[in-house]
Design a protein around this motif. Structure first.
Motif, PDB file in Angstrom:
ATOM      1  N   THR A  34      14.162  65.504  46.232  1.00 47.67           N
ATOM      2  CA  THR A  34      14.733  64.156  46.258  1.00 47.67           C
ATOM      3  C   THR A  34      16.241  64.263  46.065  1.00 47.67           C
ATOM      4  O   THR A  34      16.770  65.355  45.846  1.00 47.67           O
ATOM      5  CB  THR A  34      14.121  63.292  45.147  1.00 47.67           C
ATOM      6  OG1 THR A  34      14.291  63.987  43.908  1.00 47.67           O
ATOM      7  CG2 THR A  34      12.636  63.059  45.385  1.00 47.67           C
ATOM      8  N   HIS A  35      16.915  63.111  46.142  1.00 46.38           N
ATOM      9  CA  HIS A  35      18.367  63.154  46.060  1.00 46.38           C
ATOM     10  C   HIS A  35      18.847  63.683  44.713  1.00 46.38           C
ATOM     11  O   HIS A  35      18.196  63.512  43.699  1.00 46.38           O
ATOM     12  CB  HIS A  35      18.954  61.763  46.322  1.00 46.38           C
ATOM     13  CG  HIS A  35      18.913  61.428  47.774  1.00 46.38           C
ATOM     14  ND1 HIS A  35      17.907  60.684  48.343  1.00 46.38           N
ATOM     15  CD2 HIS A  35      19.735  61.798  48.788  1.00 46.38           C
ATOM     16  CE1 HIS A  35      18.102  60.592  49.636  1.00 46.38           C
ATOM     17  NE2 HIS A  35      19.200  61.259  49.949  1.00 46.38           N
ATOM     18  N   GLY A  36      19.989  64.308  44.763  1.00 47.54           N
ATOM     19  CA  GLY A  36      20.544  64.917  43.557  1.00 47.54           C
ATOM     20  C   GLY A  36      20.488  66.420  43.685  1.00 47.54           C
ATOM     21  O   GLY A  36      20.193  66.966  44.753  1.00 47.54           O
ATOM     22  N   MET A  37      20.764  67.078  42.606  1.00 53.80           N
ATOM     23  CA  MET A  37      20.867  68.543  42.678  1.00 53.80           C
ATOM     24  C   MET A  37      19.788  69.204  41.840  1.00 53.80           C
ATOM     25  O   MET A  37      19.572  68.855  40.687  1.00 53.80           O
ATOM     26  CB  MET A  37      22.220  68.975  42.153  1.00 53.80           C
ATOM     27  CG  MET A  37      22.375  70.462  42.216  1.00 53.80           C
ATOM     28  SD  MET A  37      23.626  70.961  43.347  1.00 53.80           S
ATOM     29  CE  MET A  37      24.998  71.050  42.264  1.00 53.80           C
ATOM     30  N   LYS A  38      19.128  70.165  42.452  1.00 51.99           N
ATOM     31  CA  LYS A  38      18.182  71.013  41.722  1.00 51.99           C
ATOM     32  C   LYS A  38      18.888  72.349  41.522  1.00 51.99           C
ATOM     33  O   LYS A  38      19.356  72.959  42.495  1.00 51.99           O
ATOM     34  CB  LYS A  38      16.925  71.186  42.572  1.00 51.99           C
ATOM     35  CG  LYS A  38      15.973  72.237  42.067  1.00 51.99           C
ATOM     36  CD  LYS A  38      14.934  71.670  41.145  1.00 51.99           C
ATOM     37  CE  LYS A  38      14.018  72.759  40.614  1.00 51.99           C
ATOM     38  NZ  LYS A  38      13.113  72.277  39.573  1.00 51.99           N
ATOM     39  N   ILE A  39      18.951  72.793  40.279  1.00 56.86           N
ATOM     40  CA  ILE A  39      19.580  74.083  40.003  1.00 56.86           C
ATOM     41  C   ILE A  39      18.560  75.013  39.363  1.00 56.86           C
ATOM     42  O   ILE A  39      17.866  74.614  38.428  1.00 56.86           O
ATOM     43  CB  ILE A  39      20.795  73.927  39.064  1.00 56.86           C
ATOM     44  CG1 ILE A  39      21.885  73.134  39.773  1.00 56.86           C
ATOM     45  CG2 ILE A  39      21.334  75.288  38.628  1.00 56.86           C
ATOM     46  CD1 ILE A  39      23.157  73.003  38.994  1.00 56.86           C
ATOM     47  N   ILE A  40      18.466  76.198  39.895  1.00 60.03           N
ATOM     48  CA  ILE A  40      17.609  77.231  39.311  1.00 60.03           C
ATOM     49  C   ILE A  40      18.552  78.344  38.905  1.00 60.03           C
ATOM     50  O   ILE A  40      19.311  78.848  39.734  1.00 60.03           O
ATOM     51  CB  ILE A  40      16.571  77.713  40.347  1.00 60.03           C
ATOM     52  CG1 ILE A  40      15.627  76.554  40.679  1.00 60.03           C
ATOM     53  CG2 ILE A  40      15.810  78.921  39.829  1.00 60.03           C
ATOM     54  CD1 ILE A  40      14.672  76.840  41.809  1.00 60.03           C
ATOM     55  N   LYS A  41      18.538  78.699  37.645  1.00 63.81           N
ATOM     56  CA  LYS A  41      19.593  79.629  37.220  1.00 63.81           C
ATOM     57  C   LYS A  41      19.139  80.569  36.124  1.00 63.81           C
ATOM     58  O   LYS A  41      18.141  80.341  35.446  1.00 63.81           O
ATOM     59  CB  LYS A  41      20.828  78.851  36.754  1.00 63.81           C
ATOM     60  CG  LYS A  41      20.547  77.722  35.774  1.00 63.81           C
ATOM     61  CD  LYS A  41      20.794  78.130  34.358  1.00 63.81           C
ATOM     62  CE  LYS A  41      20.560  76.983  33.398  1.00 63.81           C
ATOM     63  NZ  LYS A  41      19.468  77.178  32.492  1.00 63.81           N
ATOM     64  N   ASN A  42      19.915  81.623  36.002  1.00 60.93           N
ATOM     65  CA  ASN A  42      19.726  82.582  34.927  1.00 60.93           C
ATOM     66  C   ASN A  42      21.102  82.993  34.442  1.00 60.93           C
ATOM     67  O   ASN A  42      22.008  83.207  35.239  1.00 60.93           O
ATOM     68  CB  ASN A  42      18.983  83.806  35.461  1.00 60.93           C
ATOM     69  CG  ASN A  42      19.009  84.945  34.469  1.00 60.93           C
ATOM     70  OD1 ASN A  42      18.417  84.858  33.410  1.00 60.93           O
ATOM     71  ND2 ASN A  42      19.717  85.998  34.799  1.00 60.93           N
ATOM     72  N   LYS A  43      21.247  83.079  33.121  1.00 56.47           N
ATOM     73  CA  LYS A  43      22.552  83.482  32.585  1.00 56.47           C
ATOM     74  C   LYS A  43      22.460  84.771  31.786  1.00 56.47           C
ATOM     75  O   LYS A  43      23.462  85.239  31.274  1.00 56.47           O
ATOM     76  CB  LYS A  43      23.105  82.373  31.693  1.00 56.47           C
ATOM     77  CG  LYS A  43      23.442  81.108  32.445  1.00 56.47           C
ATOM     78  CD  LYS A  43      24.168  80.141  31.547  1.00 56.47           C
ATOM     79  CE  LYS A  43      24.612  78.931  32.338  1.00 56.47           C
ATOM     80  NZ  LYS A  43      25.488  78.070  31.535  1.00 56.47           N
ATOM     81  N   ASP A  44      21.251  85.292  31.656  1.00 53.52           N
ATOM     82  CA  ASP A  44      21.066  86.484  30.835  1.00 53.52           C
ATOM     83  C   ASP A  44      21.799  87.668  31.450  1.00 53.52           C
ATOM     84  O   ASP A  44      22.570  88.353  30.797  1.00 53.52           O
ATOM     85  CB  ASP A  44      19.562  86.763  30.703  1.00 53.52           C
ATOM     86  CG  ASP A  44      19.257  88.066  29.992  1.00 53.52           C
ATOM     87  OD1 ASP A  44      20.164  88.882  29.824  1.00 53.52           O
ATOM     88  OD2 ASP A  44      18.099  88.274  29.612  1.00 53.52           O
ATOM     89  N   GLY A  45      21.556  87.905  32.709  1.00 55.76           N
ATOM     90  CA  GLY A  45      22.247  89.007  33.371  1.00 55.76           C
ATOM     91  C   GLY A  45      21.442  90.278  33.396  1.00 55.76           C
ATOM     92  O   GLY A  45      21.593  91.103  34.291  1.00 55.76           O
ATOM     93  N   LEU A  46      20.588  90.493  32.417  1.00 52.84           N
ATOM     94  CA  LEU A  46      19.843  91.742  32.375  1.00 52.84           C
ATOM     95  C   LEU A  46      18.410  91.577  32.835  1.00 52.84           C
ATOM     96  O   LEU A  46      17.880  92.354  33.597  1.00 52.84           O
ATOM     97  CB  LEU A  46      19.807  92.252  30.931  1.00 52.84           C
ATOM     98  CG  LEU A  46      20.700  93.406  30.583  1.00 52.84           C
ATOM     99  CD1 LEU A  46      20.375  93.922  29.207  1.00 52.84           C
ATOM    100  CD2 LEU A  46      20.574  94.522  31.580  1.00 52.84           C
ATOM    101  N   ARG A  47      17.756  90.571  32.297  1.00 51.24           N
ATOM    102  CA  ARG A  47      16.344  90.349  32.616  1.00 51.24           C
ATOM    103  C   ARG A  47      16.312  88.978  33.263  1.00 51.24           C
ATOM    104  O   ARG A  47      16.450  87.961  32.602  1.00 51.24           O
ATOM    105  CB  ARG A  47      15.496  90.363  31.346  1.00 51.24           C
ATOM    106  CG  ARG A  47      15.482  91.720  30.632  1.00 51.24           C
ATOM    107  CD  ARG A  47      16.162  91.678  29.287  1.00 51.24           C
ATOM    108  NE  ARG A  47      15.731  90.560  28.494  1.00 51.24           N
ATOM    109  CZ  ARG A  47      14.655  90.563  27.693  1.00 51.24           C
ATOM    110  NH1 ARG A  47      13.918  91.630  27.590  1.00 51.24           N
ATOM    111  NH2 ARG A  47      14.344  89.512  26.978  1.00 51.24           N
ATOM    112  N   ASN A  48      16.164  88.921  34.564  1.00 47.32           N
ATOM    113  CA  ASN A  48      16.421  87.634  35.201  1.00 47.32           C
ATOM    114  C   ASN A  48      15.197  86.934  35.748  1.00 47.32           C
ATOM    115  O   ASN A  48      15.321  85.963  36.467  1.00 47.32           O
ATOM    116  CB  ASN A  48      17.528  87.760  36.253  1.00 47.32           C
ATOM    117  CG  ASN A  48      17.063  88.424  37.515  1.00 47.32           C
ATOM    118  OD1 ASN A  48      15.934  88.903  37.590  1.00 47.32           O
ATOM    119  ND2 ASN A  48      17.905  88.447  38.514  1.00 47.32           N
TER     120      ASN A  48
END
Ligand code: GLA
Length: 733
Positions: A191-205
């Motif tokens: 639907t309208h708007g933004m879906k964000i899928i993210k990881n900030k760990d960097g090691l185990r993603n």
């Protein structure tokens, strides 16, 4: 040739006429068309079903003329962008135009098309690359940012790729979870708007979100019908996937490294290359996309992907840290006697000054603890060999503990910000080594090199990683490059893995990160497989392996028979069901055999023998997911079929039990409709054979109707349980 730049290739700007020039990037499964008119921005025209020349030529850009193939920040109406930079004079805009298109072949037999662009004004280049394979449907895209100027440029956004997905009735399939509950599937309309899928760990993603998604273009996701796009970011570090549904006709999909706290200073003359984004398109539903990814992974993206894997016993849930020679010998004999092919000694075997008796010390001190193993590792390798199996070992070389000889000698090796005490992880003492530092790279290489040189009989390494990146800061990188920490970590890691693989191409390496934290295409070229989850509960595994199977083939998915009650969920599950689930992936055992009954051992011996027969089908066959555990029908079912459709293995797991339950019959898929298949039940526990045992059906009948499977196993009264499962082998006559 697989990639067809239909109007030009490898030509310089001067040679390009001032009319629209199309590039046709094609595989057997998909076409991508771009408009690469010289002197203009690169435009996206089409991604979808394979096109012939007539359609490619007829396609104009109507409706999508404004769609850039790689949108950049600064000059146009505000939209999401793939790249943004700050030039040395503070200018924050980009205006790249096409200069040339080049086609080349890489060492893997793949074709790479590179569209070279430079900014109209600034000495800044953007190359957008597309790779296709002669024997796989996947198209990979990535970008090089090139600083041709004399001063540093700051990269603020640097996505690997962008894809506009035409809106309509589009559903997103994504995978989310946490430790011991990885890869849970989620499906939702966009639907309208933004879906964000993210990881900030960097090691185990991949403990939480996965950087792989599918877009079902024709409404609710279906397994074997409908148009579906699959996308996987090939990066094991911090990532960000964005799907922006704005006021246009498109869902704008971006995928790349997560720029949060990771801005990159591009020095003069330097090129920054993003990881690749792998894309696939299928008209055979999600299953079609999965099969394309599996095929590509086995041939091009997974170490030894086309070879079958050994059946192993891993010591972790059997003994945890309680490693000793007698116990290891017993486990080696036990797995050998059940027909297994490999024993893996897990955590707890090392540490001299600080013995590794629990998780609060010793990482980094990779010297065998002779109090536990007086005759060392060599003795275990020999013992395994004399039992007729191979030997493997657990290490966690990217890590240390503050209680370790390594940390005492080299506190400067850990990731940590200046002027602060590090926050410590697992066991209250775990710390991550700073792979940005070449000395640490050398150290990590040596851990593996020493083991494999001293004990050439080591056949398998379980490479673990049990801490996230906390303590943002590199003691090695200069003050003005601290935001490069995660980039440099992965560069360092890549160098180490390249060296290891150059010297030890044949050793099998498993990627483990507190279970399923490293199920990722960025890491798999060096690794043969990954540990799906620390949760070995067979019922929950049905769900986790279902999600994982969307992008990863069974040959890569470690799937072990463990004890009951299960050590993570405390659920009691009969051996038959535990076996039937574990046999749908890369089969192994994670159990103390001496605690098993003779009957259980006999069942496992039988299952291992039967798995050896179906192993090529499971590990190398085409996956057809038939009935999803997420559909709430009380059942889950899938099957593997050999590419030539000569053999198939069908799995059926009842995942909930109610009296007077009514379960659906499961039609099969992927068979040759006109061929005849004989049905044989594997791992049979029933007192009498199933009514269809040994009978022969056409593929058409099996795909139209499926077989009527009894809801319960027909066993003696005292052996009845609330579980029921079946594995059927189908052999073409
Ligand atoms: C992690 C792994 C486990 C096991 C332990 C050992 O949790 O996922 O399989 O190897 O470490 O400490």
């Amino acid at each position: 040739m697989n990639c067809k730049p239909i109007l030009f290739a490898a030509v310089a700007l001067a040679a390009i006429p001032a009319s629209a020039e199309k590039i046709h990037i094609s595989t057997s499964e998909a076409s991508m068309v771009l408009d690469a008119e010289a002197g203009r921005p690169l435009h996206f025209v089409y991604f979808g079903a394979p096109l012939g020349t007539a359609d490619v030529e007829a396609l104009d850009n109507s409706g999508s003329r404004y769609l850039k193939a790689y949108p950049v920040y600064g000059l146009e109406a505000a939209r999401e962008t793939a790249m943004s930079v700050t030039h040395p004079d503070g200018n924050m805009t980009l205006d790249p135009v096409v200069r040339s298109v080049e086609t080349s072949k890489d060492a893997d037999g793949a074709t790479v098309i590179t569209v070279r662009m430079t900014d109209r004004v600034y000495p800044f280049g953007i190359n957008v690359n597309y790779r296709t394979y002669p024997d796989a449907g996947v198209i990979e895209t990535w970008v090089d940012a090139v600083n041709n100027g004399k001063k540093d440029v700051e990269l603020r956004e640097f996505a690997s790729g962008y894809l506009p997905v035409r809106s309509g009735d589009v559903y997103l399939t994504s995978f989310y979870g946490s430790w011991a509950n990885e890869a849970r599937m989620e499906e939702e309309p966009l639907t309208h708007g933004m879906k964000i899928i993210k990881n900030k760990d960097g090691l185990r993603n991949t403990h939480t979100a996965h950087p792989e998604v599918m877009f079902s273009l024709d409404g609710r996701p279906r397994e074997n019908e409908g148009r579906v796009i699959g996308a996987a970011l090939e990066y094991p570090g911090n990532y960000r996937l964005r799907i922006d549904t704005d006021d246009s006709d498109y869902h704008h999909f971006f995928a790349g490294i997560n720029e949060d706290n990771s801005a990159y200073t591009l020095a003069k003359g330097e090129t920054f290359t993003t990881p690749a984004l792998a894309l696939a398109y299928s008209q055979e539903g999600k299953g079609g996309v999965s099969r394309q990814f599996h095929n590509w992974a086995r041939r091009h993206r997974l170490a030894h992907g086309t070879e079958t894997r050994k059946i192993l016993l891993n010591s972790w849930e059997g003994v945890y840290f309680d490693i000793n020679e007698q116990g290891m010998h017993a486990m080696i004999d036990d797995i050998a006697s059940m027909g297994g092919e490999l024993f893996v000694m897990d955590d707890g075997w090392f540490g001299v000054k600080y013995p590794r008796n629990n998780d609060s010390s010793s990482l980094g001190d990779w010297t065998v603890d002779t109090r536990k193993l007086p005759k060392g590792i060599g003795n275990l390798v020999d013992k395994a060999r004399s039992a007729g199996i191979d030997f493997g070992i657990w290490i966690e070389p990217e890590m240390t503990n503050s209680v370790s000889e390594l940390y005492e000698a080299h506190p400067e090796y850990i990731i940590k910000p200046s002027n602060r005490e590090p926050v410590q992880g697992r066991g209250g003492t775990q710390l991550v080594l700073d792979l940005a530092n070449p000395k640490v790279q050398e150290l990590v290489f040596e851990v593996v090199d020493t083991l494999l040189t001293k004990y050439p009989g080591i056949d398998y390494i379980k490479w673990d990683s049990n801490a996230p990146v906390m303590n943002h800061g590199s003691q090695y990188l200069p003050a003005n490059r601290q935001s490069h920490l995660q980039h440099e970590y992965w560069r360092g890691f890549s160098k180490v893995m390249d060296r290891i693989r150059a010297k030890y191409p044949d050793v099998t390496i498993q990627a483990c990160a507190s279970g399923g934290g490293r199920a990722n295409y960025g890491i798999l070229p060096w690794f043969d497989e990954f540990w799906v989850s620390d949760n070995t509960d067979a019922l929950q595994r049905v769900f986790m392996q279902w999600g994982t199977s969307h992008f990863f083939p069974a040959v890569a998915m470690g799937s072990h028979i463990s004890a009951t009650p299960n050590h993570q969920t405390f659920r009691t599950i009969p051996m038959k069901f535990r076996i039937d689930v574990a046999m749908s992936g890369r089969l192994g055992m994670e159990i103390q055999p001496k605690n098993m009954t003779d009957e259980e051992k006999a069942m496992c011996r039988g299952a291992i023998a039967q798995y050896k027969e179906i192993r090529p089908v499971v590990q190398q066959g085409d996956l057809y997911r038939l009935l999803s555990p997420y559909d709430g029908k009380g059942l889950a079912s899938l099957m593997y079929v050999t590419p030539g459709k000569e053999q198939a293995v069908f799995y059926w797991w009842k995942i909930e039990t109610f009296a007077d339950q009514h379960l659906p019959r499961v039609p099969m898929a992927g068979l040759d409709p006109d061929a005849l298949y004989t049905v044989t039940e594997l791992n049979r526990v029933d007192n009498t054979p199933l009514p269809f045992e040994g009978k022969t059906f056409t593929g058409r009948y099996l795909m139209d109707n499926g077989l009527e499977i009894p809801y319960t196993n027909n066993v003696d009264y005292h052996k009845r349980t609330d579980y029921s499962s079946r594995v059927l082998r189908l052999d073409r006559k």
